[in-house]
Design an enzyme around this catalytic site. Structure first.
Site, PDB file in Angstrom:
ATOM      1  N   THR A 197       0.814  -1.215   0.000  1.00 16.50           N
ATOM      2  CA  THR A 197       0.000   0.000   0.000  1.00 16.50           C
ATOM      3  C   THR A 197       0.847   1.264   0.000  1.00 16.50           C
ATOM      4  O   THR A 197       0.455   2.282  -0.574  1.00 16.50           O
ATOM      5  CB  THR A 197      -0.943  -0.012   1.217  1.00 16.50           C
ATOM      6  OG1 THR A 197      -1.852  -1.098   1.087  1.00 16.50           O
ATOM      7  CG2 THR A 197      -1.734   1.272   1.332  1.00 16.50           C
TER       8      THR A 197
ATOM      9  N   THR B  76       0.809  -4.452   4.376  1.00 19.24           N
ATOM     10  CA  THR B  76       0.412  -4.727   5.761  1.00 19.24           C
ATOM     11  C   THR B  76      -0.379  -6.015   5.941  1.00 19.24           C
ATOM     12  O   THR B  76      -0.521  -6.494   7.066  1.00 19.24           O
ATOM     13  CB  THR B  76      -0.416  -3.561   6.331  1.00 19.24           C
ATOM     14  OG1 THR B  76      -1.608  -3.391   5.547  1.00 19.24           O
ATOM     15  CG2 THR B  76       0.386  -2.272   6.328  1.00 19.24           C
TER      16      THR B  76
END
Length: 332
Positions: free
Chosen positions: A16, A98
């Site tokens: 991300t 993540t």
């Protein structure tokens, strides 16, 4: 004469932190675009890094973290271990997605001897998003890796100004910026708003930290996780054995209790030579050894979650299949 800045190697793997969405409010489906900003573009957005450290980029293929396989994990572990052994490097920062950051950070903690800081960071909002958190996370990760107080602590996880030990860090929210928690231990410390690195926990080692050298490993044995639920039978355990698993992690209910049918299947698996490690699907607390498990040679995970237990068990199996020799690696 000004003091020379520490040299920090930045290993970029995608995720991300470099993702580009459709617009600034695309904060959830940005992964569908499969677009990423180049590392040099990300660094250009953070000129403040130049006052903290001398950055040396190490660019890896951009992959979603949930798309990483064990071969990728071994490759990354070898790289980071090698980098920490280079005398002119003060620390390493790894940017990572993540979704599986907690597992990869934990794996690196198992294969990198504690010494030079290794910091894993990421972002909960894409690089193109409104109020993207990646730039500050990256700056603070470099600050942490350059901090003398981080030496000897093993691999650390840094997001949202908060420092966690790789052993305890876990993602506890799907989309919140403050998504990571440190379990019962809590955060080790913080990178404060003025850039000061503050630790609130003393330096503590545990047996498996840096205990494995991945340089000679060509792969990892298969270890499956079987999650328990009301009325579960032994089918998943039996399927794992048929698939050739060398180990099975039982994510049991409560303090590590599989159903009776699962228990019977796990005992048969152990009798067939599969190493069984009892864990829990519960978010916090320890799974302690029980006398009735001893005859079946079960290992217990302590307070590791099932996903981290799987990785430690896989590495342990490259050395031994004796539960009595494996158990001390899980004891804290």
């Amino acid at each position: 004469m000004t003091a020379r800045l520490p040299r920090i190697t930045l290993v970029s793997t995608g995720g991300t932190i470099s993702a580009v969405g459709r617009d600034r409010l695309d904060l959830s489906r940005y992964g569908d675009t499969n677009r990423h900003r180049e590392l040099c573009a990300l660094l250009d957005e953070i000129p403040e890094l130049a006052a903290v450290a001398e950055i040396h980029p190490e660019v890896r293929p951009a992959l979603p973290s949930h798309g990483m396989g064990l071969a990728d994990l071994l490759d990354l572990g070898r790289l980071v271990r090698r980098l920490t052994g280079e005398p002119n490097i003060a620390g390493v920062v790894v940017t990572y997605g993540t979704n599986t950051l907690e597992e990869t950070a934990f794996f690196m903690d198992l294969v990198c001897p504690p010494g030079k800081p290794v910091v894993v960071t990421g972002a909960m909002r894409p690089a193109s998003g409104l109020s993207a958190d990646g730039p500050l996370n990256l700056l603070n990760a470099v600050r942490l890796a350059a901090s003398p107080g981080a030496r000897g602590r093993g691999v650390l996880v840094l997001l949202d100004d908060t420092i966690h030990a790789a052993r305890d860090a876990t993602k506890a929210a799907t989309n919140r910026v403050a998504a990571f928690r440190g379990g019962e231990v809590g955060p080790l410390g913080f990178v404060e708003s003025d850039g000061t690195v503050v630790f609130h926990h003393r330096l503590e080692r545990w047996p498996a930290q840096g205990a494995f050298d991945p340089s000679s490993l060509t792969g990892l044995p298969r270890v499956d996780v079987v999650v328990s639920y009301l009325g579960a039978d032994g089918a998943m355990v039996e399927a794992s054995v048929r698939a050739g698993a060398a180990g099975i992690v039982s994510a049991g209910t409560g303090a590590g209790y599989p159903t009776p049918a699962e228990r019977a299947a796990l005992e048969r698996a152990a009798e067939a030579g599969v190493v069984v490690c009892q864990a829990s699907r519960v978010a916090a607390g320890r799974v302690t050894p029980r006398p009735e498990a001893v005859p079946h040679g079960f290992v217990t995970c302590g307070n590791l979650n099932p996903w981290k237990t799987r990785l430690l068990l896989a590495l342990a199996l490259t050395h031994s299949r004796d539960p009595a020799r494996i158990q001390p690696l899980f004891d804290r």
